[in-house]
Design an enzyme around this catalytic site. Sequence first.
Site, PDB file in Angstrom:
ATOM      1  N   HIS A  56       0.843  -0.991  -0.019  1.00 18.17           N
ATOM      2  CA  HIS A  56       0.176   0.034  -0.057  1.00 18.17           C
ATOM      3  C   HIS A  56       0.819   1.214  -0.070  1.00 18.17           C
ATOM      4  CE1 HIS A  56      -3.821  -2.075   1.887  1.00 18.17           C
ATOM      5  NE2 HIS A  56      -3.321  -2.862   0.874  1.00 18.17           N
ATOM      6  N   GLU A  58       1.202   3.872   1.829  1.00 19.71           N
ATOM      7  CA  GLU A  58       1.643   4.312   3.196  1.00 19.71           C
ATOM      8  C   GLU A  58       2.681   3.540   3.476  1.00 19.71           C
ATOM      9  OE1 GLU A  58      -2.802   5.069   3.400  1.00 19.71           O
ATOM     10  OE2 GLU A  58      -1.634   3.523   2.216  1.00 19.71           O
ATOM     11  N   CYS A  86      -6.157   2.203   5.850  1.00 17.93           N
ATOM     12  CA  CYS A  86      -6.511   1.066   6.108  1.00 17.93           C
ATOM     13  C   CYS A  86      -6.178   0.598   7.330  1.00 17.93           C
ATOM     14  CB  CYS A  86      -6.572   0.013   4.889  1.00 17.93           C
ATOM     15  SG  CYS A  86      -4.886  -0.676   4.728  1.00 17.93           S
ATOM     16  N   CYS A  89      -2.509  -0.182   7.082  1.00 14.99           N
ATOM     17  CA  CYS A  89      -1.618   0.895   7.220  1.00 14.99           C
ATOM     18  C   CYS A  89      -1.379   1.587   8.260  1.00 14.99           C
ATOM     19  CB  CYS A  89      -2.002   1.913   5.922  1.00 14.99           C
ATOM     20  SG  CYS A  89      -1.745   1.184   4.284  1.00 14.99           S
TER      21      CYS A  89
END
Length: 159
Positions: A56, A58, A86, A89
Amino acid sequence: MTGATTDAAWLARSIELATINVANGGGPFGALIVMDAELVAEGQNRVTSSLDPTAHAEVVAIRAACLAIGDFSLAGATLYTSCEPCPLCLSAALWARVDRVVFAADRHDAARGGFDDLEFYELFNRDRATWPMPIVSARPLNAPQPFDAWLALETRTDY
């Protein structure tokens, strides 16, 4: 520049990264790590391009920032992201000791885009017995052995 102005500028960059990533065939997520008003690292969603469900934006930014500063702790840093992190993250930011997270879009925007963020947040609020993936404890007698070894290691790097 005021804090709000600075936040707006960093968020604008995270949104730009996300939009560029979409144009390049990636997911609509961009993130950056800032320390002492300086950009340390940027990240874009690389899930499909790297075949890594943990890539992801992040997490990519956190990994790059840790490498850039030579430490696993990002204490003093701010994570700017184009969308509310999410649970994966958010956990990564907590493990990295990020001081602050600032996001633009939220979990409802992500859900509208077809992403599971909202569903996962709701899942964590439910009893594990109702989860679609069983989480089972199978505790052998030596389960604590790795932690005993860790605690006995005088040269360990605590985190």
